[in-house]
Scaffold this motif. Structure first.
Motif, PDB file in Angstrom:
ATOM      1  N   LEU A 321       0.815  -1.217   0.000  1.00 37.18           N
ATOM      2  CA  LEU A 321       0.000   0.000   0.000  1.00 37.18           C
ATOM      3  C   LEU A 321       0.847   1.265   0.000  1.00 37.18           C
ATOM      4  N   GLY A 322       2.154   1.114   0.004  1.00 35.43           N
ATOM      5  CA  GLY A 322       3.026   2.282  -0.004  1.00 35.43           C
ATOM      6  C   GLY A 322       3.096   3.004   1.327  1.00 35.43           C
ATOM      7  N   LEU A 323       2.768   2.315   2.426  1.00 36.66           N
ATOM      8  CA  LEU A 323       2.785   2.937   3.748  1.00 36.66           C
ATOM      9  C   LEU A 323       4.098   2.699   4.478  1.00 36.66           C
ATOM     10  N   ARG A 324       4.844   1.704   4.044  1.00 35.05           N
ATOM     11  CA  ARG A 324       6.140   1.388   4.646  1.00 35.05           C
ATOM     12  C   ARG A 324       6.929   0.607   3.608  1.00 35.05           C
ATOM     13  N   THR A 325       8.237   0.802   3.563  1.00 33.44           N
ATOM     14  CA  THR A 325       9.060   0.042   2.632  1.00 33.44           C
ATOM     15  C   THR A 325       9.748  -1.108   3.368  1.00 33.44           C
ATOM     16  N   ARG A 326      10.172  -2.098   2.625  1.00 31.41           N
ATOM     17  CA  ARG A 326      10.904  -3.197   3.221  1.00 31.41           C
ATOM     18  C   ARG A 326      12.221  -2.697   3.821  1.00 31.41           C
ATOM     19  N   GLN A 327      12.849  -1.745   3.138  1.00 35.59           N
ATOM     20  CA  GLN A 327      14.124  -1.232   3.640  1.00 35.59           C
ATOM     21  C   GLN A 327      13.933  -0.516   4.973  1.00 35.59           C
ATOM     22  N   GLN A 328      12.832   0.185   5.131  1.00 31.43           N
ATOM     23  CA  GLN A 328      12.566   0.853   6.411  1.00 31.43           C
ATOM     24  C   GLN A 328      12.456  -0.175   7.541  1.00 31.43           C
ATOM     25  N   LEU A 329      11.804  -1.293   7.245  1.00 32.58           N
ATOM     26  CA  LEU A 329      11.678  -2.342   8.258  1.00 32.58           C
ATOM     27  C   LEU A 329      13.047  -2.920   8.596  1.00 32.58           C
ATOM     28  N   LEU A 330      13.852  -3.211   7.569  1.00 30.86           N
ATOM     29  CA  LEU A 330      15.179  -3.769   7.806  1.00 30.86           C
ATOM     30  C   LEU A 330      16.075  -2.785   8.558  1.00 30.86           C
ATOM     31  N   ASP A 331      15.933  -1.497   8.244  1.00 34.09           N
ATOM     32  CA  ASP A 331      16.707  -0.480   8.959  1.00 34.09           C
ATOM     33  C   ASP A 331      16.326  -0.430  10.437  1.00 34.09           C
ATOM     34  N   THR A 332      15.033  -0.659  10.726  1.00 33.07           N
ATOM     35  CA  THR A 332      14.582  -0.683  12.121  1.00 33.07           C
ATOM     36  C   THR A 332      15.191  -1.871  12.852  1.00 33.07           C
ATOM     37  N   PHE A 333      15.278  -3.023  12.173  1.00 33.88           N
ATOM     38  CA  PHE A 333      15.967  -4.176  12.770  1.00 33.88           C
ATOM     39  C   PHE A 333      17.411  -3.808  13.135  1.00 33.88           C
ATOM     40  N   GLN A 334      18.085  -3.218  12.172  1.00 30.09           N
ATOM     41  CA  GLN A 334      19.506  -2.896  12.368  1.00 30.09           C
ATOM     42  C   GLN A 334      19.688  -1.893  13.499  1.00 30.09           C
ATOM     43  N   ALA A 335      18.817  -0.878  13.553  1.00 26.62           N
ATOM     44  CA  ALA A 335      18.925   0.139  14.605  1.00 26.62           C
ATOM     45  C   ALA A 335      18.724  -0.462  15.989  1.00 26.62           C
ATOM     46  N   ALA A 336      17.943  -1.532  16.065  1.00 21.66           N
ATOM     47  CA  ALA A 336      17.696  -2.201  17.346  1.00 21.66           C
ATOM     48  C   ALA A 336      18.730  -3.280  17.637  1.00 21.66           C
ATOM     49  N   ARG A 337      19.763  -3.392  16.799  1.00 17.02           N
ATOM     50  CA  ARG A 337      20.826  -4.401  16.947  1.00 17.02           C
ATOM     51  C   ARG A 337      20.257  -5.811  16.861  1.00 17.02           C
ATOM     52  N   LEU A 338      19.431  -6.015  15.822  1.00 16.88           N
ATOM     53  CA  LEU A 338      18.808  -7.315  15.592  1.00 16.88           C
ATOM     54  C   LEU A 338      19.207  -7.836  14.217  1.00 16.88           C
ATOM     55  N   ARG A 339      19.323  -9.151  14.114  1.00 21.58           N
ATOM     56  CA  ARG A 339      19.642  -9.794  12.847  1.00 21.58           C
ATOM     57  C   ARG A 339      18.574 -10.833  12.534  1.00 21.58           C
ATOM     58  N   VAL A 340      18.271 -10.980  11.251  1.00 24.18           N
ATOM     59  CA  VAL A 340      17.263 -11.936  10.814  1.00 24.18           C
ATOM     60  C   VAL A 340      17.907 -13.315  10.693  1.00 24.18           C
ATOM     61  N   ALA A 341      17.480 -14.242  11.566  1.00 23.41           N
ATOM     62  CA  ALA A 341      17.984 -15.610  11.502  1.00 23.41           C
ATOM     63  C   ALA A 341      17.223 -16.428  10.463  1.00 23.41           C
ATOM     64  N   ASP A 342      15.956 -16.074  10.261  1.00 22.56           N
ATOM     65  CA  ASP A 342      15.132 -16.814   9.299  1.00 22.56           C
ATOM     66  C   ASP A 342      13.839 -16.026   9.100  1.00 22.56           C
ATOM     67  N   LYS A 343      13.167 -16.315   8.001  1.00 23.86           N
ATOM     68  CA  LYS A 343      11.860 -15.714   7.728  1.00 23.86           C
ATOM     69  C   LYS A 343      10.978 -16.788   7.107  1.00 23.86           C
ATOM     70  N   ILE A 344       9.820 -17.004   7.701  1.00 24.86           N
ATOM     71  CA  ILE A 344       8.879 -18.019   7.228  1.00 24.86           C
ATOM     72  C   ILE A 344       7.642 -17.307   6.709  1.00 24.86           C
ATOM     73  N   ASP A 345       7.256 -17.601   5.484  1.00 29.45           N
ATOM     74  CA  ASP A 345       6.173 -16.883   4.818  1.00 29.45           C
ATOM     75  C   ASP A 345       4.946 -17.768   4.619  1.00 29.45           C
ATOM     76  N   VAL A 346       3.788 -17.109   4.553  1.00 29.28           N
ATOM     77  CA  VAL A 346       2.543 -17.794   4.226  1.00 29.28           C
ATOM     78  C   VAL A 346       1.644 -16.806   3.490  1.00 29.28           C
ATOM     79  N   LYS A 347       0.902 -17.313   2.524  1.00 26.05           N
ATOM     80  CA  LYS A 347      -0.043 -16.475   1.795  1.00 26.05           C
ATOM     81  C   LYS A 347      -1.386 -16.454   2.533  1.00 26.05           C
ATOM     82  N   PRO A 348      -2.098 -15.346   2.452  1.00 31.37           N
ATOM     83  CA  PRO A 348      -3.381 -15.260   3.167  1.00 31.37           C
ATOM     84  C   PRO A 348      -4.427 -16.196   2.577  1.00 31.37           C
ATOM     85  N   ARG A 349      -5.323 -16.653   3.458  1.00 27.71           N
ATOM     86  CA  ARG A 349      -6.413 -17.530   3.030  1.00 27.71           C
ATOM     87  C   ARG A 349      -7.776 -16.878   3.217  1.00 27.71           C
TER      88      ARG A 349
END
Length: 378
Positions: A321-349
């Protein structure tokens, strides 16, 4: 609460005004009944006049539907971007709530709805509003929501991951979208919880109905602390924990976000869209400036045990919807000193993802819900 005033014949009357979405006090009120035509009711509501219904209950519901159809007759404006479509959708929703909220009903001192063919709404109102405190005027639209919430509470929502039902209360987001529950039910637990299951601890932040806390307890986490900022959610979670016979495993704490101490696993399913809610139930979907998301990420390192994980359950609908970018989310992870160990996805039903008449269909059809497994970098 404020007080509304109106005239019936030559008699001046008053009642307390209550609105869950903080609608302003109606300044002009007229009495309406079975003789009131939909076109007149719609015109008066658009002009800001509230109509206090004194006719048949089912006729009031028909009038509300007729007013809604008149709102739908206005052709939607063309938009140029997903974010424009979203903001237009929110404005239209606000207009709908404002106009339809002008049809009022009066609840007596014990929450009796004294209209012909009216259902007994007393228990539903006590659950939503607490003990009665005298006559109270509410919008019919809100009252129908209270009645529906009572039916959900009695019936419950089937949760396959638990093999049973949870029972949402009024104003608490119901787990009708099962994919996010399934993510928590099947993601691999942190190694620390598997090494020492007898001392394993998890936090479920923003627990709502308590469904994710129950899933974690059923998966073998020895102690789960469930928090929420909403008193209604805390009462709902305690009710469901008791129903599920998990009071020895789950502690419901709050109001607040993080409890004291540290945990091996901290789970959070924050509101997915950075926008302002207009009613209590919308607080489970909309969060201004993503405040809860940022608070969770910022506080995560200080509350994780060594080797622990934070699980963020988040849809990417805001990105489409153009309300937030993926990079903004990743930057928030980095600012909080967090690293992504894994990401599990699912499509809505859920059905709305396939509803081509939905003004946000393009974004909804592309949506993915993810469980981000986060670990500290420090």
């Amino acid at each position: 609460m404020s007080t509304i005033h109106w005239t019936e014949g030559h008699t001046h009357r008053s009642a307390r005004w209550h609105s869950e979405n903080a609608a302003p006090l109606p300044q002009r009120i007229v009495v309406a009944d079975d003789r009131t035509k939909a076109k007149d009711a719609y015109r008066q509501a658009c002009e800001g006049t509230a109509l206090l219904w004194q006719g048949d209950f089912h006729n009031a519901r028909r009038l509300l539907r007729a007013m809604s159809r008149r709102i739908d007759r206005k052709p939607p404006r063309s938009t140029t971007s997903p974010s424009d479509a979203f903001h237009l959708h929110r404005r239209n929703s606000s207009h709908r709530a404002r106009v339809l909220g002008k049809l009022l009903v009066l609840l007596d001192g014990d929450y009796t709805l004294a209209l012909r063919r009216a259902p007994d709404v007393r228990q539903a109102c006590r659950e939503a509003y607490g003990p009665a405190k005298g006559p109270m005027a509410v919008s019919l639209r809100e009252l129908l929501g209270v009645i529906g919430a009572h039916q959900w509470r009695v019936k419950g929502v089937e949760v396959p991951a638990l093999g049973t039902r949870v029972h949402p209360h009024y104003g608490v987001f119901a787990p009708t979208r099962g994919e996010y529950v399934d993510l928590v039910a099947h993601a691999p637990l942190p190694p620390a919880t598997r090494r020492s299951p007898a001392t394993s601890t998890a936090f479920d932040l923003g627990t709502g109905t308590g469904v994710l806390a129950a899933v974690l307890a059923r998966r073998g986490i020895n102690r789960v602390v469930a928090t929420d900022i909403s008193p209604r959610a805390l009462a709902c979670a305690r009710d469901n924990v008791r129903r599920l016979a998990l009071t020895d495993r789950i502690e419901v704490s709050g109001p607040g976000l993080f409890p004291e101490g540290r945990a091996d696993l901290i789970v959070c399913n924050p509101p997915w869209l950075p926008a302002r809610p207009t009613s209590p139930i919308e607080q489970g979907v909309y969060d201004p400036d993503s405040t809860m998301l940022h608070s969770f990420l910022a506080g995560l390192p200080a509350h994780l045990r060594p080797g622990g994980e934070g699980w963020l359950i988040l849809s990417d609908l805001a990105e489409h919807l153009g309300l937030r970018t993926r990079q903004q989310l990743l930057d928030t992870f980095q600012a909080a000193r967090l690293r992504v160990a894994d990401k599990i996805d699912v499509k809505p039903r859920h059905p709305r993802s396939k509803d081509v008449t939905d003004p946000l269909h393009t974004a909804r059809s592309a949506e993915t819900t993810s469980l981000w497994r986060l670990i500290t970098t420090a």
